[in-house]
Design a protein around this motif. Structure first.
Motif, PDB file in Angstrom:
ATOM      1  N   ASP B1079      47.290  35.933  35.703  1.00  0.00           N
ATOM      2  CA  ASP B1079      46.700  35.026  34.735  1.00  0.00           C
ATOM      3  C   ASP B1079      45.416  35.565  34.142  1.00  0.00           C
ATOM      4  O   ASP B1079      45.072  35.280  33.017  1.00  0.00           O
ATOM      5  CB  ASP B1079      46.408  33.683  35.402  1.00  0.00           C
ATOM      6  CG  ASP B1079      47.689  32.895  35.532  1.00  0.00           C
ATOM      7  OD1 ASP B1079      47.673  31.883  36.220  1.00  0.00           O
ATOM      8  OD2 ASP B1079      48.702  33.305  34.914  1.00  0.00           O
ATOM      9  N   HIS B1080      44.717  36.318  34.950  1.00  0.00           N
ATOM     10  CA  HIS B1080      43.366  36.674  34.519  1.00  0.00           C
ATOM     11  C   HIS B1080      43.258  38.048  33.914  1.00  0.00           C
ATOM     12  O   HIS B1080      42.172  38.545  33.690  1.00  0.00           O
ATOM     13  CB  HIS B1080      42.403  36.553  35.701  1.00  0.00           C
ATOM     14  CG  HIS B1080      42.179  35.121  36.057  1.00  0.00           C
ATOM     15  ND1 HIS B1080      41.304  34.744  37.014  1.00  0.00           N
ATOM     16  CD2 HIS B1080      42.720  34.002  35.577  1.00  0.00           C
ATOM     17  CE1 HIS B1080      41.324  33.428  37.127  1.00  0.00           C
ATOM     18  NE2 HIS B1080      42.174  32.967  36.261  1.00  0.00           N
ATOM     19  N   HIS B1081      44.370  38.637  33.679  1.00  0.00           N
ATOM     20  CA  HIS B1081      44.355  39.963  33.065  1.00  0.00           C
ATOM     21  C   HIS B1081      43.376  40.873  33.788  1.00  0.00           C
ATOM     22  O   HIS B1081      42.598  41.575  33.163  1.00  0.00           O
ATOM     23  CB  HIS B1081      43.961  39.875  31.581  1.00  0.00           C
ATOM     24  CG  HIS B1081      44.620  38.744  30.873  1.00  0.00           C
ATOM     25  ND1 HIS B1081      45.946  38.785  30.527  1.00  0.00           N
ATOM     26  CD2 HIS B1081      44.161  37.526  30.484  1.00  0.00           C
ATOM     27  CE1 HIS B1081      46.257  37.634  29.929  1.00  0.00           C
ATOM     28  NE2 HIS B1081      45.217  36.860  29.896  1.00  0.00           N
ATOM     29  N   LEU B1083      40.752  40.122  35.232  1.00  0.00           N
ATOM     30  CA  LEU B1083      39.371  39.636  35.267  1.00  0.00           C
ATOM     31  C   LEU B1083      38.985  39.236  36.686  1.00  0.00           C
ATOM     32  O   LEU B1083      39.827  38.771  37.451  1.00  0.00           O
ATOM     33  CB  LEU B1083      39.246  38.384  34.396  1.00  0.00           C
ATOM     34  CG  LEU B1083      38.762  38.598  32.981  1.00  0.00           C
ATOM     35  CD1 LEU B1083      38.713  37.268  32.283  1.00  0.00           C
ATOM     36  CD2 LEU B1083      37.380  39.205  33.022  1.00  0.00           C
ATOM     37  N   GLN B1085      37.768  36.830  39.264  1.00  0.00           N
ATOM     38  CA  GLN B1085      37.639  35.389  39.380  1.00  0.00           C
ATOM     39  C   GLN B1085      36.247  35.075  39.900  1.00  0.00           C
ATOM     40  O   GLN B1085      35.825  35.591  40.917  1.00  0.00           O
ATOM     41  CB  GLN B1085      38.698  34.883  40.366  1.00  0.00           C
ATOM     42  CG  GLN B1085      38.484  33.483  40.856  1.00  0.00           C
ATOM     43  CD  GLN B1085      38.962  32.463  39.843  1.00  0.00           C
ATOM     44  OE1 GLN B1085      39.313  32.809  38.736  1.00  0.00           O
ATOM     45  NE2 GLN B1085      38.965  31.216  40.244  1.00  0.00           N
TER      46      GLN B1085
END
Lengths: 488, 1106
Positions: B1079-1081, B1083, B1085
């Motif tokens: 989901d966060h490519h 990234l 969290q």
């Protein structure tokens, strides 16, 4: 901590020594919150693009009130996309969220399940429920208390009766909940503009010609001068901001070596910059706003001119203005000045430093001396070291580029020469003083070199030389003699 | 000028002029001897810290030596070389320096001296003034006249050539000024180092002192290398126009008659009750003690021995020393503070009778070197250990009795060692942070060994690179240099005369403590009385053991006296059996991993075996490669043979293998041909002289001596190597014997009363090798019930509660203990185990408890404790007696409203009508057991409910991890995985880079060996994991099981599963991680977990030992 460090399994709060024990090749940089803050402020400035109401949000966030602005960018979603796109282009790894309450937006930006979220009104509860308590902007202490009784997600709070919660965890918790849900109004306080000394002119008709810009600059500089006079100050650093019609901003900064307020002088400094920039300064469809801001100022010593013929100070001013112009055009490293260097070795006793360093040194030399004093212990020997200028014997003002080999006959083992031959002429020494023994700077050397014994000698005809012997007569080696300088 | 001129040098600063002088006092003296100086003085800057070392060297080198000091003033007074003429002068000098040290404005180590001090204390001191020639002559003259006035004939003007080009003028100026002031002119070279090649080091010192780099220090550096010692001929050449200045050095020397020897034996006079002389008093006390020690009468051989020892004490005039030690210990006993003396002098029969030691004659009979050795002429040396929590009472007594005028702490010289030397030099050389880091990273531990190719290569530096080469050379030169003086941990010097007339006194970081400028060795050499008042945690623990034994069991000795250290039943087999099984967690000295792996091989059967066990697992014997020969001989795998009769007498009790310092010294004397004092010097030299080549001389001397007497060269070398090891980690038999007594006593309690032992250990924390979690677990495995802390049942300390002993509870591996253990109590954990509580608050809680608290409100109202304390108690799950678990208790405590004072009004003091009654009910999630365990760890550092790893067992099983408890049933050489909490990482200096790790799971302990290469690969995992999985080969040898690590994984993240909502299923965790990532490519969290849910930070970090 960067991503690589995180990937190594390092965590915030770990001691440096421990971290380094685990990864000896770890690079450690001091956190620089001030610089981070500056960066954030710059970003906030940039966000002026989207809305005039920009607020700093903690140390790592910006809050934009986009009420009434979204339509300019084609609606909320496209505004959000545009913000993310342009931040991404600048190399920022940002998270953003758009919501109808600041609290909701804050939470979704930080704890949302995607890097950019638009929370549609009415979906606040659903969005908040799975988020951790930290998303509520509550103190860690309260968060800890909530977690200790098993309440870990906002969802667990939403359904719970308010009374017992408020009683245990304080009213702020409820306030935060209500703010996020929009039950309670919250206002964003925009970042206060730093009161800079700045003057600007908005132009109905954009300008693009260099000479128009210069004209405008002069105009602004005059206004600025009045402000400066009122404050009894002059500028040390100036920035000219040119706002292009399409939103791009060009900033040109100049600095001066003396406090300055004369509009002509200011304009001439910028002229140097313009000359350099000429090709790269792209006016596009023209500049619609020109702003001249004094970034740093200094007290300006008012001088009465004309009554006394104080030429030297006028010359000094002329000189520093010239240097400023040279620096403006060629860069700080173009103007150098000689300064004494801290070394016993004659050829290393002077060095060239940039003019700005030289100015700084000149103005603070008194301070420096004090600093040197406090470094040593307050003892008699420290006093003695301060008296070095006296203890150092006179040396030639200028040295030969390279010491020149001479042939000399001298007293063994370490006496002065009786006579020597330099450039084919023979000189008989009548008087000599020395030796001053100067040991080599071993830390710069690969193999040990010899100490030099310097003598000030005067020949029978009154000529005075500075000669040295490399090494001493120890029965094994034949030291060489050199001439290193002449006394007037 | 054919005859050699006579010359003496007085302007000498050693490396005790911190960060100025670049030579050791010893080297300076040696150089002076080589140059045929007639005398030498040492004058460090406002300090006499180096004078004793120089003196010892001068005695040996047979050169006239005068201790002095360079007075450096805070006002405009020029530097003055001050040399006391006699004892009185020395007293004055010490007073003067003390006064400067004690000044309010004096920072630590930087005395502030004013000219006034000189006028006050300058009598009986010869002064050589170094006039500031760069100042107006009239001013200088006035100054000289002012100083000359009171001291007249004791005043000289000293001048040194500087080679700054104007020496002719300077010498002439000095001579003229001296003439004008009618003062004699004396030559000096204002020495900073003994040879000119020390200039570079001196530059580095200057840079370090100024906190800059050599390159930036610029004009602060000396311009040349001339401040070294020069031959008298050379001095004469420099002073050719003033030859009398050289002669004046002789005249100056002739005024000095003081020797440090005059300070010897300045023992305090103990006032005896009986008014007897010290010797008579000592004898009276000894015989009185003998009657108590031997209730059945003193055996004739003991009586004879006592007489012999007393005779020796009388001849050496040591009676007052013993009386002082006796008095300090007598004080401790009156306060019920457990204490024990150790050291060569302590293990005498006299000391046994005086109660200084509890090592009795039946043990001592075995000892080799029992008392003060007469021929070695060393002063008696007694260290006294006290309970660590109560040592301050003893120290207060010493201060009160002898007053500040007569006692202070000894100094301990902090010197440059491997890492610090490297770091500081690298900084001074301007090396980049990175290089410095890399370098100090390549040096582990405390080594003072030379930095060589290996270390620099490890840091990616090449010795051929000049700056690296400079740096390494300087770092090796600076090694062993004193950095500053710091206070000794507990070495008190006590004197009869005013202490500040014997040695200058210095302030320490602690206001009320003062210390002197000399360290232990200096005090030994001067012959002053020093007593080491040390703190020992095990004594606190044993004190508690004895108290608990008396209170709960009442077991007494044959004369119906409560047991003491000296009277515990001796040589009990079950105790030794337990030790032999390495069942020694918590036992003094033998609880470390290395000790525990030695015990099954050593199989101690009697007290002397314990003495050996204590001494054997130490760097000395290990470096000397003595351990394995001893073990082989003990196990009968190797024949015991002696190289000669002399060796037999020295080494009989250690099967021909030298294990103790005394033995090594004795060998050096008897076989190596060393004189006794030389042997002693050799031992001391080891620690400091490592790189000067002196060691090699000693080695050659000893090996040659022994080979000449027919010993094999190999044996001789090993003996020497061992002495080298002792140099740094000296462990003599006399200390081992005292320690062994504590080993036996603590093992005795552990064997018979594990309940008492566990309680006492918990109440004495922090101490020892193991954390409370392991101590509790060990007690549980020995069948002891351990109960949780509770607001209605606990007090501050852990206590015993009657509870029948059930042998069935004893774990399988300790089944032999089932019928040994005599416990009949359970351990109730005390509030001290709970994080964040204070003793005072808990006393208040207990005092108001009466018949018990019935509810949280009741407790809150009656105890008067603030809410924050109640939260701590709730977090510790200490409300179970009220039927509240942790979560329920916290919920209730949080509702207490401190702001509304009405809650506390007595009228409303009815808990049952609190506001709770009307409050709407909140459904809190139930706290799962694993969460309770985590919170137990957070609050108590242990859990009685379960082991955290037990909750992860299913996952571990699925990934083929073997439980620690089943390791012993597996085949040697099998490849397996284990996992557990990291308790201990140990990297002994002697292990060639091997790291030992100890892992714990719910079934037991796994011992891991990490070889150097594996460590390098898995460094972050080894050092950073709290929960770890290790895959490797099982190795079983001599009853000890190890896993040789091949792969190491940090599983600390797994621990977070313990507090996850919805169970600890690993599968769920995995899939969710994956989902989030997608989901966060990629990234990061943002950390959503707070400290509360980050479990791995709660679990023990693992203790690191070297």
């Amino acid at each position: 901590m960067n991503e690589a460090a995180e990937a190594l399994g390092l965590r915030k709060g770990l001691g440096i020594a421990d971290a380094r024990a685990m990864h000896p090749d770890l690079e450690i940089l001091e956190a620089d919150p001030v610089a981070d803050g500056r960066m954030l402020c710059r970003l906030a400035d940039w966000c002026d693009h989207f809305t005039p109401l920009v607020a700093l949000d903690g140390a790592d966030g910006l809050m934009l009130d986009i009420s009434g602005c979204a339509h300019l960018f084609g609606g909320e979603d496209s505004l959000l996309r545009e913000v993310m796109r342009r931040l991404g282009m600048q190399g920022f790894d940002a998270r953003a969220s758009l919501a109808s309450t600041p609290g909701m937006a804050w939470a979704a930006a930080r704890f949302g399940d995607r890097p950019s979220v638009n929370v549609v009104p009415g979906e606040e509860e659903d969005a908040l429920s799975p988020m951790p308590l930290a998303a509520l902007r509550i103190e860690p202490e309260i968060q800890r208390k909530l977690e200790s009784v098993g309440l870990r997600r906002i969802g667990a709070l939403l359904g719970a009766p308010r009374g017992p919660l408020a009683r245990r965890f304080g009213g702020l918790l409820i306030t935060r909940l209500d703010q996020a849900l929009g039950i309670l109004e919250e206002v964003i306080s925009p970042r206060l503009p730093v009161p800079p000394l700045s003057v600007e002119r908005r132009l109905g008709e954009p300008i693009s010609l260099l000479q128009d810009i210069e004209q405008m600059l002069l105009l602004l500089a005059r206004t600025l001068k009045q402000d400066l006079e009122r404050r009894g100050e002059g500028v040390r650093q100036l920035t000219l901001s040119l706002f292009r019609v399409d939103g791009a901003v060009t900033r040109i900064t100049v600095s001066t070596s003396q406090a300055l307020r004369e509009p002509q002088a200011i304009a001439s400094l910028f002229r140097e910059k313009f000359t350099v920039l000429e090709n790269s300064l792209d006016p596009g469809h023209g500049f619609e706003l020109v702003r001249l801001a004094a970034i740093s100022t200094a007290p300006f010593l008012d001088r009465q001119e004309g009554l006394t013929d104080d030429r030297s100070s006028a010359e000094e001013e002329q000189f520093s203005l010239m240097v400023d112009r040279l620096r403006a055009r060629l860069g700080d490293h173009a103007v150098l000045a000689p300064a004494p260097a801290q070394s016993h070795v004659p050829e290393r006793q002077a060095e060239f430093i940039t003019f700005s360093d030289w100015m700084a040194q000149a103005s603070s030399s008194g301070v420096q001396k004090l600093a040197a004093d406090s470094r040593g212990t307050a003892s008699a020997s420290a006093l003695k070291q301060d008296a070095v200028p006296f203890a150092t014997p006179a040396r030639p003002l200028r040295l030969l580029v390279k010491p020149e080999l001479i042939e000399a006959a001298a007293e063994v083992p370490e006496g002065p020469p009786f006579s020597f031959r330099w450039r084919k002429a023979i000189y008989r020494v009548a008087r000599a003083e020395g030796p001053e023994r100067i040991a080599p700077e071993w830390w710069l050397e690969t193999k040990a070199s010899l100490a030099r014994d310097y003598f000030r000698v005067e020949d029978t005809e009154g000529r005075r030389f500075w000669v040295f012997r490399e090494g001493i007569y120890d029965g094994k080696s034949m030291p060489r003699w050199f001439l290193h300088g002449l006394f007037p | 000028m054919n005859s050699i001129p006579t010359y003496a040098e007085f302007g000498i600063q050693s490396n005790f002029s911190f960060l100025r002088g670049a030579s050791k006092p010893e080297d300076l003296v040696l150089a002076a001897k080589l140059m045929d100086y007639t005398a030498i003085g040492l004058a460090d800057r406002n300090s006499v810290a180096g004078v004793v070392r120089a003196w010892k060297q001068a005695e040996e080198s047979e050169i006239a030596y005068h201790p002095g000091c360079r007075l450096v003033f805070a006002d405009d007074t020029p530097d003055i070389l001050a040399y006391p003429q006699d004892r009185q002068g020395w007293a004055h000098l010490c007073r003067m320096l003390t006064q400067a040290n004690m000044r309010e404005e004096a920072q630590k180590g930087a005395p502030v001296l004013y000219r006034q001090d000189l006028f006050e204390w300058g009598e009986n001191i010869s002064l050589a003034i170094l006039p500031p020639l760069d100042q107006p002559a009239q001013d200088v003259l006035a100054l000289l006249r002012q100083i000359k006035k009171p001291f007249d004939k004791a005043t000289w003007v000293a001048v040194a050539p500087e080679y700054r080009g104007d020496d002719r003028w300077r010498l002439a100026q000095a001579a003229a000024i001296a003439d004008a002031a009618r003062l004699p002119l004396m030559a000096t070279n204002d020495i900073l180092y003994h040879t000119k090649d020390r200039r570079a080091l001196q530059d580095v010192l200057t840079a370090i002192r100024l906190k800059t780099t050599v390159a930036k220090a610029g004009l602060e550096l000396e311009i040349n290398a001339e401040r070294h010692m020069k031959l008298p001929e050379e001095m004469l050449r420099l002073f050719r126009d003033y030859p009398y200045a050289l002669a004046e050095t002789q005249r100056f020397a002739e005024t000095l008659s003081f020797s440090l020897r005059e300070l010897e034996h300045n023992y305090p006079d103990e006032v005896s009750e009986s008014g007897l002389s010290a010797q008579d008093e000592l004898e009276r006390l000894t015989w009185e003690g003998a009657r108590i020690r031997f209730p059945g009468g003193v055996a004739p051989e003991h009586e004879a021995l006592i007489r012999k020892e007393l005779g020796l004490v009388e001849r050496k005039n040591y009676a007052r020393y013993f009386l002082t030690v006796h008095d300090i210990m007598r004080f401790a006993r009156t306060k019920d503070i457990l204490c024990q003396g150790r050291g060569s002098a302590a293990n005498s029969l006299v000391c046994y009778c005086l109660g200084i030691t509890d090592v009795g004659p039946d043990i001592m009979d075995h000892l080799l070197e029992r008392f003060i050795s007469e021929e070695r002429d060393e002063p008696p040396d007694i260290d006294v250990d006290f309970e660590h929590e109560r040592r301050k009472e003893v120290i207060a007594y010493i201060y009160q009795k002898y007053s500040e005028k007569h006692t202070a702490l000894a100094a301990s010289v902090v010197s440059y060692r491997g890492r610090s030397a490297m770091r500081e030099v690298a900084k001074a050389m301007g090396l980049s942070e990175d290089v410095m880091k890399a370098l100090s990273g390549s040096i582990w531990g405390w080594s003072s060994a030379e930095v060589g190719e290996q270390e620099t290569n490890a840091a990616g530096l090449k010795q051929s690179d000049p700056s690296t080469h400079h740096m390494v050379t300087r770092a090796n030169e600076i090694m062993g240099f004193p950095r500053h003086l710091s206070q000794h941990v507990g070495g008190f010097v006590i004197t009869k005369d005013r202490l500040d007339e014997i040695v200058p006194i210095v302030k320490t970081a602690m206001d009320e403590r003062k210390m002197i400028e000399w360290d232990k060795d200096d005090l030994d050499n001067v012959g002053l009385l020093k007593v080491d008042v040390l703190a020992l945690g095990m004594l606190s623990c044993l004190r508690r053991c004895f108290d608990l034994l008396e209170a709960h069991y009442g077991e007494h000795d044959a004369y119906d006296r409560p047991y003491t250290l000296a009277t515990l039943p001796e040589e009990e087999k079950p105790v030794y059996d337990m030790i032999s099984r390495a069942d020694t967690i918590g036992v003094f000295q033998v609880e470390s991993r290395a000790q525990m792996s030695m015990l099954p091989r050593l199989q101690p059967k009697k007290f002397y075996d314990l003495v050996i066990e204590v001494a054997i697992v130490r760097p000395g014997p290990i470096q000397g490669d003595m351990v394995h020969p001893y073990l082989r001989r003990r196990e009968g795998k190797e024949a015991v043979k002696y190289h000669s009769e002399v060796m037999r007498s020295i080494l009989k009790r250690t099967l021909g293998v030298p294990l103790f310092q005394e033995q090594a010294m004795k060998i050096a004397i008897e076989a190596g041909g060393f004189k006794p004092y030389e042997a002693d010097q050799l031992r001391r030299a080891m620690a400091t002289f490592k790189r000067t080549g002196v060691v090699k001389d000693y080695r050659d001397k000893m090996v040659r001596g022994m080979v000449n007497k027919g010993y094999p060269e190999e044996f001789a070398k090993r003996c020497f190597k061992q002495i080298e090891g002792f140099g740094e980690y000296g462990f003599p038999e006399s200390h081992a014997a005292s320690f062994a007594l504590l080993v036996y006593a603590s093992a005795w309690f552990k064997a018979y009363y594990p309940d008492i032992f566990c309680t006492a250990l918990l109440n004495s924390q922090p101490m020892g090798f193991y954390a409370p979690a392991q101590l509790v677990r060990d007690a549980q495995e020995h069948g002891v019930e351990v109960l949780e802390p509770d607001v209605n049942l606990s007090v501050w300390d852990s206590v015993l509660e009657a509870s029948p002993f059930n042998p069935a509870r004893v774990a399988q591996q300790h089944c032999e203990m089932r019928f040994t253990i005599r416990s009949s109590h359970a351990v109730r954990l005390g509030f001290r185990q709970v994080k964040g509580l204070s003793e005072q608050d808990m006393e208040q809680l207990v005092a108001n408890r009466r018949d018990g608290y019935t509810s949280i409100r009741d407790l809150w109202l009656r105890s008067g404790l603030p809410k924050s304390i109640l939260i701590r108690l709730a977090e510790a799950d200490a409300f179970r007696s009220m039927g509240l678990d942790r979560r329920a208790a916290l919920w209730a405590v949080q509702a207490l409203d401190e702001a509304s004072a009405s809650e506390r009004l007595p009228l409303l003091d009815k808990p049952e009508i609190g506001l709770f009654a009307v409050e709407p009910e909140v459904q809190l999630p139930v706290m799962r057991p694993s969460e309770h365990v985590v919170n137990d760890y957070r609050s108590l550092t242990l859990s009685l409910k379960a082991h955290p790893v037990s909750f992860l067992r299913d996952q571990l099983k699925r990934s083929d991890v073997v439980a620690n408890g089943s390791l012993k049933d597996l085949r040697n050489g099998q490849r397996i995985s284990v996992a557990g909490l990291v308790l201990i990482r140990q990297r002994p200096g002697t292990s060639k880079g091997i790291i030992f790790m100890t892992l714990e799971d719910e079934t037991g302990i796994a011992n891991i060996v990490v070889w150097k290469q594996v460590f390098q690969r898995f460094r972050p995992e080894v050092l950073g994991s709290r929960f770890v999985r290790i895959t490797g080969r099982l190795q079983v040898a001599s009853g000890v099981t190890h896993v040789i690590a091949e792969r190491i994984e940090n599983l600390s993240g797994w621990l977070n599963l313990l507090t996850r909502e919805g169970g600890t299923s690993f599968g769920e965790h995995k899939s969710e991680t994956k989902k989030r990532k997608d989901d966060h490519h990629g990234l990061i969290q943002p950390a959503a977990t707070s400290a509360l849910t980050n479990v791995s930070s709660v679990m023990p970090k693992g203790r690191n030992f070297h």
